[in-house]
Write a protein that holds these residues in place. Structure first.
Motif, PDB file in Angstrom:
ATOM      1  N   GLN A  79      -7.777  12.642   5.440  1.00 14.05           N
ATOM      2  CA  GLN A  79      -7.354  11.213   5.708  1.00 14.05           C
ATOM      3  C   GLN A  79      -6.437  10.594   4.580  1.00 14.05           C
ATOM      4  O   GLN A  79      -6.315  11.212   3.628  1.00 14.05           O
ATOM      5  CB  GLN A  79      -8.635  10.272   5.281  1.00 14.05           C
ATOM      6  N   ILE A  80      -5.292   9.792   5.165  1.00  2.71           N
ATOM      7  CA  ILE A  80      -4.096   9.802   4.568  1.00  2.71           C
ATOM      8  C   ILE A  80      -4.482   8.800   2.960  1.00  2.71           C
ATOM      9  O   ILE A  80      -5.017   7.738   3.239  1.00  2.71           O
ATOM     10  CB  ILE A  80      -2.821   9.339   5.105  1.00  2.71           C
ATOM     11  N   ASP A  81      -4.078   9.172   1.944  1.00  2.66           N
ATOM     12  CA  ASP A  81      -4.104   8.401   0.891  1.00  2.66           C
ATOM     13  C   ASP A  81      -3.049   7.348   0.618  1.00  2.66           C
ATOM     14  O   ASP A  81      -1.854   7.973   0.353  1.00  2.66           O
ATOM     15  CB  ASP A  81      -4.302   9.443  -0.552  1.00  2.66           C
ATOM     16  N   LEU A  82      -3.234   6.284   0.994  1.00  5.17           N
ATOM     17  CA  LEU A  82      -2.339   5.285   1.122  1.00  5.17           C
ATOM     18  C   LEU A  82      -1.692   4.910  -0.261  1.00  5.17           C
ATOM     19  O   LEU A  82      -0.629   4.061  -0.389  1.00  5.17           O
ATOM     20  CB  LEU A  82      -2.651   4.094   1.686  1.00  5.17           C
ATOM     21  N   ASP A  83      -2.370   5.331  -1.394  1.00  5.87           N
ATOM     22  CA  ASP A  83      -1.936   4.449  -2.597  1.00  5.87           C
ATOM     23  C   ASP A  83      -1.284   5.642  -3.601  1.00  5.87           C
ATOM     24  O   ASP A  83      -1.389   5.477  -5.076  1.00  5.87           O
ATOM     25  CB  ASP A  83      -3.197   4.178  -3.408  1.00  5.87           C
ATOM     26  N   ASP A  85       1.657   7.304  -5.771  1.00  2.96           N
ATOM     27  CA  ASP A  85       2.884   6.278  -6.186  1.00  2.96           C
ATOM     28  C   ASP A  85       4.016   7.512  -5.843  1.00  2.96           C
ATOM     29  O   ASP A  85       4.398   8.329  -6.825  1.00  2.96           O
ATOM     30  CB  ASP A  85       2.522   6.443  -7.683  1.00  2.96           C
ATOM     31  N   ALA A  86       4.391   7.287  -4.818  1.00  2.54           N
ATOM     32  CA  ALA A  86       5.644   8.048  -4.154  1.00  2.54           C
ATOM     33  C   ALA A  86       6.339   7.073  -3.159  1.00  2.54           C
ATOM     34  O   ALA A  86       5.844   6.311  -2.427  1.00  2.54           O
ATOM     35  CB  ALA A  86       5.212   9.452  -3.514  1.00  2.54           C
ATOM     36  N   ALA A  87       7.828   7.161  -3.227  1.00  3.27           N
ATOM     37  CA  ALA A  87       8.501   6.374  -2.299  1.00  3.27           C
ATOM     38  C   ALA A  87       8.462   6.676  -0.809  1.00  3.27           C
ATOM     39  O   ALA A  87       8.619   5.817  -0.005  1.00  3.27           O
ATOM     40  CB  ALA A  87      10.006   6.332  -2.727  1.00  3.27           C
ATOM     41  N   VAL A  88       8.308   8.271  -0.597  1.00  8.21           N
ATOM     42  CA  VAL A  88       8.273   8.719   0.775  1.00  8.21           C
ATOM     43  C   VAL A  88       7.007   9.313   0.859  1.00  8.21           C
ATOM     44  O   VAL A  88       6.328  10.230   0.154  1.00  8.21           O
ATOM     45  CB  VAL A  88       9.318   9.677   0.712  1.00  8.21           C
ATOM     46  N   TYR A  89       6.465   9.107   2.294  1.00 11.05           N
ATOM     47  CA  TYR A  89       5.447  10.110   2.982  1.00 11.05           C
ATOM     48  C   TYR A  89       5.726  10.946   3.792  1.00 11.05           C
ATOM     49  O   TYR A  89       6.586  10.586   4.896  1.00 11.05           O
ATOM     50  CB  TYR A  89       4.120   9.281   3.270  1.00 11.05           C
ATOM     51  N   ASP A  90       5.360  12.171   3.675  1.00  8.23           N
ATOM     52  CA  ASP A  90       5.636  13.271   4.793  1.00  8.23           C
ATOM     53  C   ASP A  90       4.294  13.306   5.394  1.00  8.23           C
ATOM     54  O   ASP A  90       3.458  14.107   4.919  1.00  8.23           O
ATOM     55  CB  ASP A  90       6.395  14.432   4.401  1.00  8.23           C
ATOM     56  N   VAL A  91       4.174  13.116   6.687  1.00  9.32           N
ATOM     57  CA  VAL A  91       2.851  13.263   7.343  1.00  9.32           C
ATOM     58  C   VAL A  91       2.816  13.689   8.739  1.00  9.32           C
ATOM     59  O   VAL A  91       4.002  13.646   9.314  1.00  9.32           O
ATOM     60  CB  VAL A  91       1.881  11.851   7.369  1.00  9.32           C
ATOM     61  N   ASP A  92       1.796  14.137   9.434  1.00  8.06           N
ATOM     62  CA  ASP A  92       2.035  14.944  10.560  1.00  8.06           C
ATOM     63  C   ASP A  92       2.115  13.690  11.756  1.00  8.06           C
ATOM     64  O   ASP A  92       1.657  12.655  11.706  1.00  8.06           O
ATOM     65  CB  ASP A  92       0.259  15.301  10.892  1.00  8.06           C
ATOM     66  N   GLY A  93       2.893  13.862  12.711  1.00  4.85           N
ATOM     67  CA  GLY A  93       3.446  13.015  13.618  1.00  4.85           C
ATOM     68  C   GLY A  93       2.384  12.536  14.858  1.00  4.85           C
ATOM     69  O   GLY A  93       2.464  11.646  15.319  1.00  4.85           O
ATOM     70  N   VAL A  94       1.454  13.679  14.969  1.00  6.80           N
ATOM     71  CA  VAL A  94       0.564  13.408  15.949  1.00  6.80           C
ATOM     72  C   VAL A  94      -0.776  12.785  15.395  1.00  6.80           C
ATOM     73  O   VAL A  94      -1.381  11.823  15.814  1.00  6.80           O
ATOM     74  CB  VAL A  94       0.224  14.661  16.706  1.00  6.80           C
ATOM     75  N   GLU A  95      -1.393  13.377  14.259  1.00  3.87           N
ATOM     76  CA  GLU A  95      -2.374  13.110  13.832  1.00  3.87           C
ATOM     77  C   GLU A  95      -2.434  11.516  12.851  1.00  3.87           C
ATOM     78  O   GLU A  95      -3.471  10.941  12.818  1.00  3.87           O
ATOM     79  CB  GLU A  95      -2.990  14.219  12.690  1.00  3.87           C
ATOM     80  N   THR A  96      -1.176  11.235  12.395  1.00  3.08           N
ATOM     81  CA  THR A  96      -1.011   9.947  11.811  1.00  3.08           C
ATOM     82  C   THR A  96      -0.772   8.723  12.776  1.00  3.08           C
ATOM     83  O   THR A  96      -0.020   8.735  13.701  1.00  3.08           O
ATOM     84  CB  THR A  96       0.238   9.941  10.688  1.00  3.08           C
ATOM     85  N   LYS A 102       2.481   1.835   9.810  1.00  2.79           N
ATOM     86  CA  LYS A 102       2.729   0.423   9.400  1.00  2.79           C
ATOM     87  C   LYS A 102       2.105   0.200   8.158  1.00  2.79           C
ATOM     88  O   LYS A 102       2.872  -0.667   7.330  1.00  2.79           O
ATOM     89  CB  LYS A 102       1.965  -0.483  10.476  1.00  2.79           C
ATOM     90  N   ALA A 103       0.923   0.594   7.964  1.00  2.00           N
ATOM     91  CA  ALA A 103       0.202   0.344   6.246  1.00  2.00           C
ATOM     92  C   ALA A 103       1.169   0.802   5.068  1.00  2.00           C
ATOM     93  O   ALA A 103       1.396   0.375   4.183  1.00  2.00           O
ATOM     94  CB  ALA A 103      -0.981   0.882   6.311  1.00  2.00           C
ATOM     95  N   LEU A 104       1.750   1.996   5.433  1.00  3.76           N
ATOM     96  CA  LEU A 104       2.513   2.668   4.401  1.00  3.76           C
ATOM     97  C   LEU A 104       3.908   1.727   4.430  1.00  3.76           C
ATOM     98  O   LEU A 104       4.308   1.814   3.239  1.00  3.76           O
ATOM     99  CB  LEU A 104       2.845   3.946   4.873  1.00  3.76           C
ATOM    100  N   LYS A 105       4.572   1.458   5.374  1.00  2.61           N
ATOM    101  CA  LYS A 105       5.629   0.622   5.015  1.00  2.61           C
ATOM    102  C   LYS A 105       5.365  -0.755   4.481  1.00  2.61           C
ATOM    103  O   LYS A 105       6.376  -1.174   4.033  1.00  2.61           O
ATOM    104  CB  LYS A 105       6.122   0.835   6.715  1.00  2.61           C
ATOM    105  N   GLU A 106       4.119  -1.284   4.860  1.00  5.77           N
ATOM    106  CA  GLU A 106       3.788  -2.566   4.325  1.00  5.77           C
ATOM    107  C   GLU A 106       3.798  -2.511   2.720  1.00  5.77           C
ATOM    108  O   GLU A 106       4.090  -3.271   1.980  1.00  5.77           O
ATOM    109  CB  GLU A 106       2.724  -3.093   4.759  1.00  5.77           C
ATOM    110  N   ARG A 107       3.447  -1.104   2.357  1.00  4.03           N
ATOM    111  CA  ARG A 107       3.466  -0.983   0.974  1.00  4.03           C
ATOM    112  C   ARG A 107       4.900  -0.342   0.387  1.00  4.03           C
ATOM    113  O   ARG A 107       4.921   0.068  -0.837  1.00  4.03           O
ATOM    114  CB  ARG A 107       2.509   0.315   0.415  1.00  4.03           C
ATOM    115  N   GLY A 108       5.775  -0.656   1.153  1.00  2.00           N
ATOM    116  CA  GLY A 108       7.296  -0.307   0.778  1.00  2.00           C
ATOM    117  C   GLY A 108       7.578   1.193   0.843  1.00  2.00           C
ATOM    118  O   GLY A 108       8.537   1.732   0.240  1.00  2.00           O
ATOM    119  N   ARG A 109       6.900   1.987   1.543  1.00  2.00           N
ATOM    120  CA  ARG A 109       7.193   3.519   1.827  1.00  2.00           C
ATOM    121  C   ARG A 109       7.968   3.684   3.032  1.00  2.00           C
ATOM    122  O   ARG A 109       8.007   3.027   3.841  1.00  2.00           O
ATOM    123  CB  ARG A 109       5.703   4.262   1.829  1.00  2.00           C
TER     124      ARG A 109
END
Length: 293
Positions: A79-83, A85-96, A102-109
């Motif tokens: 499960q993706i940890d949304l919190d 402290d990093a400006a960029v997240y690299d996550v799986d395109g299918v599983e995510t 959207k939640a990550l981008k709302e946090r400015g990522r």
């Protein structure tokens, strides 16, 4: 990159010489890389300059180009940890899900879409779309087989569909994995020229969709591809004493997202930070745990 201006006198001389010459030199044709049974490698249309996209004559749209030193998190499992402290997240395109993006981008990522472009995966929802003739040797990862990247006619539409899904979910970029088949026993006679053609096709597909794209490992082709890719993703350059080879991206103002697995931070952070890399240590299963420099 600054462009050095030539003296006016030299420019006049060049114009005079050009006016006296007859004709222009033709561009060299593509390398002879035909292979049987696949058709010869065709040169894909080049990507537009980094940071712009759009059809000729249209108003260019911008895509994101991360700068050196940008902090990042790389999580492909769990499960993706949304919190983090990093400006960029690299996550799986299918599983995510789009909701997680959207939640990550709302946090400015900014969010990168991991896509395996070099191997068939028998657990992906589009697995039935890959014909048997493009499936090669296993690559030591369960359920994966190398793809015959010479077959742009087959693979380009499949990767376009995957990149479409990344864009539809709201991702900013693509991490294209396994773009160095020519250096492995894939089961096909893949050459460096085949790889360059495929990698350039991937860059074009991403940019046509307003997505940035990262060059994963493939250190030998950085000189040819740094202008067409928007960042680099690297594993274990410190362990193998190769980090200096990634600096063309840094000099071009583009981030290098770097991860080590077995080397302690004390052994690599000072050096990679000095080189301008964005370095972290991860467990190999790429869960949420992260030890940044």
């Amino acid at each position: 990159m600054a462009v050095r201006k030539a003296p006016a006198g030299l420019l006049l001389l060049v114009l005079l010489v050009s006016s006296c010459s007859g004709g222009s030199r033709d561009d060299p044709g593509p390398a002879d890389s035909s292979a049987s049974p696949p058709p010869p490698v065709t040169s894909p249309q080049p990507s537009p300059p980094a940071g712009t996209t759009g059809a000729p004559g249209s108003t260019p749209a911008q895509w994101w180009v991360p700068t050196p030193g940008t902090t990042w998190q790389w999580q492909l499992h769990g499960q993706i940890d949304l919190d983090v402290d990093a400006a960029v997240y690299d996550v799986d395109g299918v599983e995510t899900s789009a909701e997680t993006v959207k939640a990550l981008k709302e946090r400015g990522r900014r969010v990168i879409c991991y896509v395996n472009v070099g191997a068939y995966e028998d657990f992906r929802p589009d697995r039935e779309r890959f014909p048997d003739q493009v499936l090669g040797q296993g690559n030591d990862w369960k359920g994966e087989r190398w793809l015959d990247i010479r077959r742009l006619d087959v693979l380009e539409p499949l990767m376009a569909r995957r990149f479409d899904e990344c864009a539809a979910k709201g991702f900013d970029a693509v991490e294209a994995d396994l773009v160095d088949a020519y250096q492995h026993d894939s089961g096909f006679p893949i050459t460096a020229e085949h790889q360059l053609a495929y990698n350039r096709a991937l860059a074009r597909l991403a940019h046509e969709r307003g997505l940035a794209i990262g060059l994963k490992n493939d250190l030998d082709q950085i000189p040819q591809l740094v202008g067409e890719f928007d960042f680099a993703v690297n594993e274990q350059c410190a362990e193998f004493d190769e980090c200096e080879r990634l600096t063309p991206f840094v000099r071009a103002g583009k981030a290098v997202f770097h991860a080590e697995y077995t080397v302690s931070n004390e052994r690599f952070c000072a050096r990679t930070k000095a080189l301008g890399l964005s370095s972290i240590r991860k467990r190999k299963d790429l869960d949420a745990a992260r030890w940044p420099c």
